[in-house]
Design a protein around this motif. Sequence first.
Motif, PDB file in Angstrom:
ATOM      1  N   TYR A  86       2.091 -32.269  33.842  1.00  0.00           N
ATOM      2  CA  TYR A  86       2.263 -31.264  34.884  1.00  0.00           C
ATOM      3  C   TYR A  86       2.685 -31.937  36.177  1.00  0.00           C
ATOM      4  N   GLY A  87       3.119 -31.133  37.130  1.00  0.00           N
ATOM      5  CA  GLY A  87       3.551 -31.646  38.427  1.00  0.00           C
ATOM      6  C   GLY A  87       2.486 -31.453  39.497  1.00  0.00           C
ATOM      7  N   ASN A 107      -0.570 -37.418  32.741  1.00  0.00           N
ATOM      8  CA  ASN A 107       0.834 -37.803  32.549  1.00  0.00           C
ATOM      9  C   ASN A 107       1.014 -39.205  31.975  1.00  0.00           C
ATOM     10  N   VAL A 108       0.050 -40.089  32.244  1.00  0.00           N
ATOM     11  CA  VAL A 108       0.177 -41.471  31.759  1.00  0.00           C
ATOM     12  C   VAL A 108      -0.809 -41.746  30.620  1.00  0.00           C
ATOM     13  N   PHE A 109      -2.098 -41.592  30.892  1.00  0.00           N
ATOM     14  CA  PHE A 109      -3.077 -41.948  29.872  1.00  0.00           C
ATOM     15  C   PHE A 109      -3.048 -40.985  28.687  1.00  0.00           C
ATOM     16  N   TRP A 185       7.239 -25.251  35.407  1.00  0.00           N
ATOM     17  CA  TRP A 185       6.699 -26.553  35.806  1.00  0.00           C
ATOM     18  C   TRP A 185       6.385 -26.593  37.299  1.00  0.00           C
ATOM     19  N   ALA A 186       7.262 -25.987  38.111  1.00  0.00           N
ATOM     20  CA  ALA A 186       7.049 -25.967  39.561  1.00  0.00           C
ATOM     21  C   ALA A 186       6.312 -24.705  40.004  1.00  0.00           C
ATOM     22  N   GLY A 187       5.916 -23.870  39.037  1.00  0.00           N
ATOM     23  CA  GLY A 187       5.228 -22.626  39.358  1.00  0.00           C
ATOM     24  C   GLY A 187       3.792 -22.645  38.881  1.00  0.00           C
TER      25      GLY A 187
END
Length: 272
Positions: A86-87, A107-109, A185-187
């Motif tokens: 997510y952003g 996002n990474v783990f 994604w931006a909402g």
Amino acid sequence: MKKTIFITGASRGFGKIWAEAFLKQGYQVAATARDINSLNDLASQYGDAVLPIQLDVNDRPADFAAVKKAAEHFGSIDVLINNAGYGLFGTIEETSEQEARAQIETNVFGLLWITQAVLPVMRKQRHGHIIQVSSVLGVATLPILGVYNASKFAVEGLTETLAAEVKDFGIKLTLVEPNGFATDWAGASALQTQQMEEYAPVRAAFQAGLTDDAFGIPEATVDAILKLVDTANPPSRLFLGKVALPWVKQVYANRLATWEEWNDVAVAAHGK
């Protein structure tokens, strides 16, 4: 060949669109989502071809259990698509510790744990294709998305390294790097930091750059993803959208010019 695809974040956006496209092509799909009810329509329409799995990718033991379940159910996992993420919108100074840690955790783990879980399966098979959904923001950056940018830069580094480590096992990796697309994604999927008035001009400039033409149509990515999954020699990187490459070419031209300008200083620092 009927491939088995494991895809995370399949509840909406790219994940849902791609999962359904694979099913339409006759692939078997293990689709994960935090809310498994969001996959009911796929299960109803495609029956045994889809295996819905409730999963929070931040839960490492659950990640390993989900991959094990899919591999046992279908007999193999040919393609992994790490799409969950997510952003986080906010300047660096505005971002709280909790917000930053949560962004990196997912996002990474989350991506790392799923990748680690599928590697033994693919090593045993002696083949596999891992597709990491990064972003053009893993190559270049925008203000207001600093920690998100950092998470995708981390995904890029992890994936480049892993590609060198597993190539002799027949495992291939691709970084998919979309520019902006008109998903949520931006909402609804995004989180916002507590805003500071001092950064109002930065936010205004950021918003001014979000023109309609800058955002691609999510459904238009289907052919590219199907081609990527079908190809015998997938690229290590694939942009999605028309904005990414021209922008990144300019970013890299600027970087190279700066490195060249300071190269005498850099060489002198080598010491011999």
